[in-house]
Design a protein around this motif. Sequence first.
Motif, PDB file in Angstrom:
ATOM      1  N   SER A  15       4.554   7.426   3.258  1.00  0.00           N
ATOM      2  CA  SER A  15       4.560   6.110   3.914  1.00  0.00           C
ATOM      3  C   SER A  15       5.890   5.379   3.809  1.00  0.00           C
ATOM      4  O   SER A  15       6.016   4.259   4.291  1.00  0.00           O
ATOM      5  N   THR A  16       6.887   6.010   3.176  1.00  0.00           N
ATOM      6  CA  THR A  16       8.212   5.394   3.074  1.00  0.00           C
ATOM      7  C   THR A  16       9.298   6.453   3.245  1.00  0.00           C
ATOM      8  O   THR A  16       9.052   7.646   3.047  1.00  0.00           O
ATOM      9  N   PHE A  17      10.505   5.980   3.572  1.00  0.00           N
ATOM     10  CA  PHE A  17      11.638   6.898   3.683  1.00  0.00           C
ATOM     11  C   PHE A  17      11.959   7.521   2.335  1.00  0.00           C
ATOM     12  O   PHE A  17      12.285   8.711   2.240  1.00  0.00           O
ATOM     13  N   GLU A  19       9.959   8.262  -0.109  1.00  0.00           N
ATOM     14  CA  GLU A  19       9.021   9.361  -0.366  1.00  0.00           C
ATOM     15  C   GLU A  19       9.376  10.576   0.482  1.00  0.00           C
ATOM     16  O   GLU A  19       9.271  11.722   0.028  1.00  0.00           O
ATOM     17  N   LEU A  20       9.801  10.327   1.714  1.00  0.00           N
ATOM     18  CA  LEU A  20      10.135  11.422   2.625  1.00  0.00           C
ATOM     19  C   LEU A  20      11.243  12.299   2.058  1.00  0.00           C
ATOM     20  O   LEU A  20      11.170  13.526   2.109  1.00  0.00           O
ATOM     21  N   TRP A  34       6.800  11.140   7.665  1.00  0.00           N
ATOM     22  CA  TRP A  34       6.709   9.690   7.451  1.00  0.00           C
ATOM     23  C   TRP A  34       5.953   9.170   8.656  1.00  0.00           C
ATOM     24  O   TRP A  34       6.499   9.004   9.731  1.00  0.00           O
ATOM     25  N   ARG A  36       4.184   6.876  11.215  1.00  0.00           N
ATOM     26  CA  ARG A  36       4.459   5.500  11.620  1.00  0.00           C
ATOM     27  C   ARG A  36       3.788   5.170  12.950  1.00  0.00           C
ATOM     28  O   ARG A  36       3.771   5.999  13.862  1.00  0.00           O
ATOM     29  N   HIS A 198       7.111   9.414  14.547  1.00  0.00           N
ATOM     30  CA  HIS A 198       7.100   9.808  13.143  1.00  0.00           C
ATOM     31  C   HIS A 198       8.430  10.485  12.790  1.00  0.00           C
ATOM     32  O   HIS A 198       8.977  11.236  13.591  1.00  0.00           O
TER      33      HIS A 198
END
Length: 232
Positions: A15-17, A19-20, A34, A36, A198
């Motif tokens: 859910s975040t960059f 984390e990506l 991610w 979106r 995404h």
Amino acid sequence: MNNTFSPNKQIGVVSTFSELVHTDFKGEMNALCWYRNLDGDFKEIVNQLSLKENITEVFPKDLIALQVSEKGNIARETILNDLQLLTDFGASPSLNLLKCYERDDEFDFIATDVYSWHVDRSPIATDTFLCTYHGAASDIVPNSEAEQKIAIPEIRAKLKELHNGPEEEFEDFLKENYFDLHYQLHENAQPINLGQMHLWRLAVDHPKQQVQPCIHRAPKENEGEYRLLLIC
């Protein structure tokens, strides 16, 4: 259009960059998304850009110069932010407006263009990032549902004819011409469309890679519609 997909062993959803880019690939997971739902009007951006060739690189200054609506501005700010996030991370993102890629029709038994199912290879530890903001989106497929084309006996036999050289140089010939990067799907394969908006991170074949590289392909473009694609 904002495709959805069912979570599976191949795809990790974040859910975040942060984390990506910091989540490790492991096991069968070689694609991270991610996910979106974005509110911007990306079609407005595409309609205002000019295609100079089949593929035209779009730079931040080109986006900033556009006169757009509020929704168009949301789309523009999203793209500019994605470019900045990836640049700050150390990647070299490119935003492309594209009508089509070049086709490889030199051999009727194997293609090496991006429309063919393939993996990316790099001599250094890296990943492929991509996001389709508008137009047809790329596909991926689980590695268990495909096989290297060079392992298919009839294709391998034709490649040996094409090589027409010493046996000990054959494997190098396959790599030098990128034949070993391309795959053929099994009959029961179920490709997964990456959807629009995404931001994806796909595993690449490199010396330090701990998982299988992600098999993917560029889509056949929709008639009369350009793609707007971020890739690095």
